[in-house]
Design an enzyme around this catalytic site. Sequence first.
Site, short mmCIF file in Angstrom:
data_model
loop_
_atom_site.label_atom_id
_atom_site.label_comp_id
_atom_site.label_asym_id
_atom_site.label_seq_id
_atom_site.Cartn_x
_atom_site.Cartn_y
_atom_site.Cartn_z
N ASN A 7 1.56 -5.61 -5.62
CA ASN A 7 1.94 -4.72 -6.71
C ASN A 7 3.36 -5.12 -7.11
OD1 ASN A 7 2.65 -2.65 -8.39
ND2 ASN A 7 2.10 -1.00 -6.99
N ARG A 90 -2.28 -5.59 -8.81
CA ARG A 90 -2.32 -4.40 -9.66
C ARG A 90 -1.76 -4.80 -11.03
NH1 ARG A 90 2.23 -0.02 -10.42
NH2 ARG A 90 1.07 1.40 -11.75
N HIS A 179 -3.05 5.66 -13.36
CA HIS A 179 -3.45 6.05 -11.98
C HIS A 179 -4.97 5.92 -11.82
CE1 HIS A 179 0.23 8.96 -11.82
NE2 HIS A 179 0.53 7.84 -11.17
N ARG A 240 10.00 12.44 -15.49
CA ARG A 240 9.42 12.29 -16.83
C ARG A 240 9.05 13.65 -17.41
NH1 ARG A 240 4.91 8.09 -15.06
NH2 ARG A 240 6.17 7.37 -13.31
N GLU A 385 -4.84 3.31 -3.17
CA GLU A 385 -4.99 2.42 -4.32
C GLU A 385 -5.13 0.96 -3.88
OE1 GLU A 385 -1.69 4.88 -5.67
OE2 GLU A 385 -2.33 4.42 -7.72
#
Length: 400
Positions: A7, A90, A179, A240, A385
């Site tokens: 990743n 990823r 996601h 965020r 993940e």
Amino acid sequence: MKVLVINAGSSSLKYQLIDMETEGVIAKGLCERIGIDKSVLKHKANGKETVINQDMPTHQEAIKLVLDALVSKEYGVLNSMDEISAVGHRIVHSGEVFSGPILMTDENIEKCLSLTEFAPLHQPANIAGVKACKQVMPNTPMVGVFDTTFHNTMPEEAYIFGIPYEAYENYKIRRYGFHGTSHRFVSSEAIKYLGLEGKNSKIVTCHLGNGSSISAVKDGKCMDTSMSFTPLGGVPMGTRCGDLDPAIIEFLMKKLDCDIASAINYCNKKSGVLGVSGVSSDFRDLSAASSEGNHRAQLALDIFAYSVKKYVGSYSAVMGGIDCLVFTAGVGENDKTIRKEVCKDLGYLGVEIDEELNAQSNNGKIRDISKAGSKVKVLVIPTNEELVIARDTLAVAFAK
Ligand code: ADP
């Protein structure tokens, strides 16, 4: 077989080496400050962490260092890097170009790069990771697994915005969602756990971490998701803002006398629970501050739980009820108070949690925290993940 999962971010690179027979993690680690001074690799294997301080001007040096660590006599886990059967990467954005994981051929790399405008920080970094690996391991298959493709099944009414249709046709402005590997993993784990394979199921998955998103998953397919054109949309997150009236941006720019980039930075880095509380983006700090009487910390937690609850309600409306509510990721797996507040007053939907079960600590396994007899099962499911990426990688790399 062993699969290396990468990743790659703009200045970081996380990795896991996974044994596909046991699906266990053999080694994992993180390169930080790539392209900056004082780069460092933190490598964990055999229950021990090794910290290697070495310059990593680009992702290529970082990958080389990771491979050296994996085959090191002292702290390695492989005799040679030929033991790595494939590498899974990823990749943030598939746009409307890809519908699932892909082999990272030169042509596909170019296609991924053509989507850079949708994820300007992440996409080039992800591809830098792929290119660096290809250089160092030219004979090992490379596979890209996207954050977005799980959401490809959303119907048009969920992904087209209320702006002129030409904005979608000409510029591909639409809801993509993120996601995806996590929502896919936890929804399929829930289906297995509840014995709902091949049956109708209506699941709301709440991935609540530093970044958060909620998805409506019907019969294993995504129907809607809270993140939108970028990961800035949906619920307020660590830093965020989540969904915002777009007119606020212009208003803010006038008040702060700033340009659009600064205004977006304000929404990305200074907002969310950090911005509301003025304390921290970490939910543990917010709970601590709130228990000492800090009103804004409590308000940030309240706003977060309230926003998640609103998505649960609206996705129940979208699917005609829910069978299962799933909590996952750092906050979802660990924060009992957020889970309790999200579920509060959802009895009318059939959601009832058992306070004692909810209060038990995370044991890394699936936990059913619903009250006996609750119509809706409420599950806490640790996300994984990397494992999704590794499984997809094997399937694509060795497809018959
Ligand atoms: P990311 O989105 O970066 O992958 P994670 O899913 O790892 O994030 O979630 C990280 C967040 O999880 C932290 O910012 C913290 O707020 C929260 N978190 C982690 N552990 C706990 C805990 N025990 N209690 C409450 N919140 C926690």
